[in-house]
Design a protein around this motif. Structure first.
Motif: not given
Ligand SMILES: Nc1ncnc2c1ncn2[C@@H]1O[C@H](COP(=O)(O)OP(=O)(O)O)[C@@H](O)[C@H]1O
Ligand SMILES: [Mg+2]
Lengths: 260, 282
Positions: B261, B272, B274
């Motif tokens: 990922i 990031s 995420d």
């Protein structure tokens, strides 16, 4: 143990037989491939041979003794106690010596190999060995197979002799027989076929003990619990396997030698 | 035993895109007993880079390292190590590749029937044609690198966890491999010992410029590696001056549910968006 379907069980059994045969075949094929590990063979020979000597001596002696004791009542009833030497020697050399020595060494060394190799698997030592450029089949399995076959052969001879000796001790001390008579009938009764049969068996049993022990060890999974399981399975499987092969080897050799 | 098939017809020529990359994973999948562990993962380790692999326990980190060495075969996909496809090789051919790749296993995996000397020298002893003096010299060198010369005659059971890890590092580096694989080298160690191990890894990286894959569940280990260098004169690890980067760049790779990922450097990691990653690094 969890329940599994019959087809699953059949599949697993086939897989086990296949994997075992592969390992057993490889252990022999590796004899003809480099490198060969002579130092490891010697170390194993010492562990298996010298280590098993005391139990083999004890079982051999007492098996011969009890065989003489049990047969004596029957023989006395027929007034042929003089055949005792013959009975003990044939029984020991053909059957009891090889089988009992095989079973004793199976209990001691098949389990030892399974637990040692099993621990090496679960602690990633086998992976480490492969990562370091060494084939575990060559370094660990083949030396164990060679040493077990070789040492079991001699252990069986020792066990046979001690069985004869144990029978003789009973004959003389408890039955008041003549020592010399016992020995001469014991020797004379042995034919080439008996001795041959008695010496082929340890070669087969040694192979069974070591390959089964190594197989269960190398296929151990699931931590220390898995190692414990592998150890038990190795002893059970090699003992049963020895008794099965004993029957068929006897049948086969009898057919060859034309016994009726 | 998981023996690989021996009848490999011919070696597949290395792919051109493998040039300059020591390890390439291409769409690799593997399942154990019908349970998928890696599901089509791809990444590469460029020459002269360190890459840290993260993921929760059981996410397949150790499996990746074992695949790279050919100890396991993937169900599908290709893995190139030093330009050769290890998924297509026989065990004998793999031994050649493994000479150039060192590995430190999760629990050290030292041979407990052998002394530290025999463990460290294992590969040299197995190769045979090296003199005893040469072996002794190289064992001492490797052990002095990890600062454990005084343990040569001990057995692994007599060493502490941290010392065993250091012996395992010595065993892995004795042949000066081009790539090193570390499997949770600080796992199960106290913080002080962990730092010693990280320092050794940084030393190995900066002294020999080896490429490496490092599995860890401690993000801070990888951050230390990204922000420190080994000062050979002072013989210790020092923080990099602000604004400079390590000579051996550090990259991060995060696994989740059998997929990659995240694959990038510390800067990208910090940027990031995420949620899972944010939670992971916080
Ligand atoms: N040889 C094996 N046989 C069966 N299952 C395995 C084997 N190796 C690993 N696994 C399983 O694969 C998963 C990933 O393992 P691993 O790569 O060791 O994870 P980790 O990320 O903790 O290192 C785990 O669920 C483990 O149980
Ligand atoms: Mg792991």
């Amino acid at each position: 143990m969890e329940l599994i379907s019959p087809t699953e069980f059949a599949k697993e059994t086939v897989q086990t037989v296949e994997d075992y045969s592969l390992l057993a075949g490889q252990s022999i094929a590796n004899l003809f491939r480099h490198p060969r590990y002579f130092a490891d063979m010697l170390q194993q020979a010492d562990l298996i041979g010298v280590g098993s000597l005391p139990i083999v001596v004890l079982t051999g002696f007492f098996t011969g003794a009890v065989l003489a004791l049990n047969s004596s009542t029957t023989l006395q009833r027929f007034g042929s106690l003089s055949l005792l030497g013959q009975l003990v020697s044939v029984g020991m050399v053909r059957e009891l010596g090889p089988v009992l020595t095989g079973l004793m060494v199976a209990g001691r060394n098949s389990s030892g190999m399974a637990s040692e190799l099993g621990s090496m698997v679960v602690t990633e030592q086998i992976d480490a060995m492969r990562a370091l450029g060494t084939d575990p089949a060559k370094k660990l399995i083949t030396p164990r197979v060679v040493s077990t076959v070789f040492m079991l052969f001699f252990l069986t001879i020792i066990s046979d002799l001690l069985g004869l000796f144990g029978g003789g001790a009973v004959a003389r001390a408890l039955l008041g027989m003549d020592w010399h008579q016992y020995w001469s009938t014991a020797w004379q009764a042995l034919t080439f076929q008996d001795v041959f049969m008695g010496l082929v068996k340890p070669l087969l049993f040694g192979f069974i003990i070591s390959t089964v022990g190594c197989y269960y060890g190398i296929s151990a999974r699931g931590g220390t619990q898995g190692v414990g399981r592998a150890t038990t399975q190795a002893v059970v499987a090699s003992s049963v396997f020895i008794l099965l092969v004993d029957f068929f080897a006897t049948k086969f050799l009898m057919a060859i030698f034309g016994y009726h | 035993m998981a023996a690989p098939p021996s009848a490999i017809l011919e070696r597949v020529p290395s792919e051109p895109q493998a040039a300059g990359k020591v390890i390439v994973f291409e769409n690799v999948s593997i399942a154990f007993e019908d349970k998928p562990v890696l599901n089509g993962i791809s990444f590469c380790l460029p020459k002269g880079e360190s890459k840290a692999i993260f993921g929760v326990a059981g996410s397949g980190k150790s499996t990746i390292l074992k695949l790279a060495l050919g100890l396991l075969k993937p169900d599908s996909g290709h893995i190139y190590v030093l330009g050769e496809d290890v998924t297509q090789m026989s065990e004998d051919a793999l031994f050649e590749i493994r000479r150039k790749v060192g590995i430190v296993f999760q629990e050290s995996a030292l041979f407990d029937s052998l002394t530290v000397r025999e463990n460290v020298a294992f590969r040299l002893l197995e190769e045979g044609d090296i003199s005893d003096d040469e072996i002794e010299k190289r064992v001492r060198e490797a052990l002095s690198f990890v600062e454990l010369e005084n343990t040569v005659d001990k057995f692994p059971a007599e060493l502490s966890g941290g010392m065993r890890r250091r012996v395992a590092i010595a065993r892995a580096i004795i042949t000066q491999p081009e790539v090193l694989l570390y499997d949770s080298p600080t796992g199960g160690l106290d913080p002080v010992t962990s730092t010693t191990i990280v320092q050794l890894i940084v030393k190995q990286r900066d002294v020999y410029k080896t490429s490496s894959l490092l599995v860890t569940h401690r993000l801070q280990d990888a951050f230390i590696m990204a922000t420190h260098y080994f000062d050979r004169k002072a013989n210790e690890m020092r923080p990099l001056p602000p604004g400079t980067r390590s000579e051996v760049p550090m990259a991060f790779l995060i696994l989740r549910d059998g997929k990659v990922i995240f694959d990038g450097d510390a800067h990208e990691l910090a940027q990031s968006k995420d949620e899972y990653i944010r939670e992971y690094i916080s």
